[in-house]
Design an enzyme around this catalytic site. Structure first.
Site, PDB file in Angstrom:
ATOM      1  N   GLY A 214     -23.330   5.381  -4.317  1.00  0.00           N
ATOM      2  CA  GLY A 214     -24.185   6.027  -5.315  1.00  0.00           C
ATOM      3  C   GLY A 214     -23.530   7.190  -6.023  1.00  0.00           C
TER       4      GLY A 214
ATOM      5  CE1 TYR B 299      -3.389  -2.638   0.109  1.00  0.00           C
ATOM      6  CE2 TYR B 299      -3.851  -2.089   2.386  1.00  0.00           C
ATOM      7  CZ  TYR B 299      -4.131  -2.821   1.260  1.00  0.00           C
ATOM      8  OH  TYR B 299      -5.159  -3.729   1.267  1.00  0.00           O
TER       9      TYR B 299
END
Length: 348
Positions: free
Chosen positions: A244, A53
């Site tokens: 969304g 990472y």
């Protein structure tokens, strides 16, 4: 905050785990520390990292996530209260991962070297949960739902990898061990060899699990649950899609799929967008935040040990952590199952 046992151990971890793969790319060191401070203040004691990472993989930034965690830990006096997880990278294409030990492997030498390097970056003497990031063998993970046989190109065996992990436990550098992106066969092999060779037992498996990818339920959920191996669910928002924010083709500036969508096309397919829209509409019909609904569903699964959330802003982090208190109604759960039955697992 609810706390759950890590496998058969006496280690208790928060139901919400803070994922850190944005630290060092999308988040600065100061922002990372702010997130960590807030998470701990909310009762989170479980933090997940990896040697490779931040994401996306980049030689210039590799290890920066662990470095940021290390500088944060150094400022605190409660290391023993933090359950810190990290991962050793599995093998990969040299052009992508050549900066990691000239191409990472899961051989004994590589596992030992990787752990020592992580400990140095983390500025700690031990890692509470050390995980194999992905298998060495050819199998289905990272978006491949079905198994397709392919020749294994690396000679190290699960026995060699497990033996190296056992050495780290014996040396006190690692407390417990886990897997990630694993299959039922892989988990079974690790558990069998641990018993046969008197080596440490796997306590967790970190696999993707979300409303858009419930493939864990097919085979692995029962096997892991009956074997007392807990699920650490990653990508519970499917790379943020289930919030969304990408519906109707939106691409908010600075978001992961806007910046690096070419690497994660499974989340942007037509089918994925269609199903996401259905889940977003379901949440809105019941006055729920779509992201919180998606996280609350994962939180409610009986085979879950911890739900690994991630955020690039404090507003996102606050909302994601608050999902721990949300209980979905039977009506919402029925709506989720109805959508899933029509189009299961569009984002494996």
């Amino acid at each position: 905050m609810e706390y759950r046992p890590l496998g058969k151990t006496d280690i208790k971890v928060s139901k919400i785990c803070l994922g850190t793969m944005t630290f060092g790319e999308q988040n600065t060191e100061a922002e990372a520390h702010e997130q960590l401070d807030y998470a701990v203040a909310q009762g989170i004691n479980f933090i997940d990292a990896a040697e490779m990472y931040p994401v996306p993989i980049n030689a210039a930034t590799q290890g920066r996530t662990e470095q940021y965690l290390g500088t944060w830990l150094k400022k605190r006096s409660d290391r023993e209260q933090i359950i810190l997880a990290s991962k050793v990278a599995g093998p990969g294409r040299k052009e992508a991962l050549g900066h990691l030990r000239d191409g990472p492997r899961l051989s004994r030498d590589h596992v030992l070297q990787a752990c020592d390097a992580s400990l140095q970056r983390l500025q700690t003497d031990y890692i509470d949960l050390y995980q194999v990031h992905w298998p060495s063998r050819s199998t289905n993970y990272f978006g491949q739902l079905g198994y397709r046989y392919g020749k294994d190109h690396h000679p190290e065996t699960i026995a060699e990898t497990l033996g190296a992990l056992g050495e780290l436990v014996a040396a006190g550098k690692v407390r417990q061990i886990g897997l990630s992106n694993e299959t039922p066969w892989g988990l079974a092999e690790y558990l069998s060899l641990a018993k046969e060779l008197n080596l440490p037992r796997i306590v967790t498996v970190q696999n993707p699990y979300s409303l858009l990818n419930r493939s864990y339920e097919v085979g692995l959920a029962e096997f892991a649950h009956r074997s007392s191996v807990g699920l650490l669910a990653y990508s519970p928002l499917a790379f943020g899609v289930l919030s969304g924010k990408y519906v109707h083709g939106q691409r908010p500036e600075g978001t992961r799929l806007t910046r690096w969508g070419q690497y994660f096309t499974r989340y942007t397919s037509e089918n994925a967008q269609k199903v996401t829209q259905a889940y977003v509409e379901l949440a809105q019909q019941h006055g729920l935040d779509p992201a919180q609904m998606a996280l609350a569903y994962v939180n409610s699964r009986p085979f879950l040990t911890a739900n690994i959330i991630g955020a690039t802003s404090m507003d996102q982090l606050r909302s994601n952590i608050a999902s721990a208190e949300l209980v979905l109604s039977d009506e919402v759960l029925k709506g989720i199952e109805a959508i899933h039955d029509v189009t299961p697992n569009p984002c494996p």
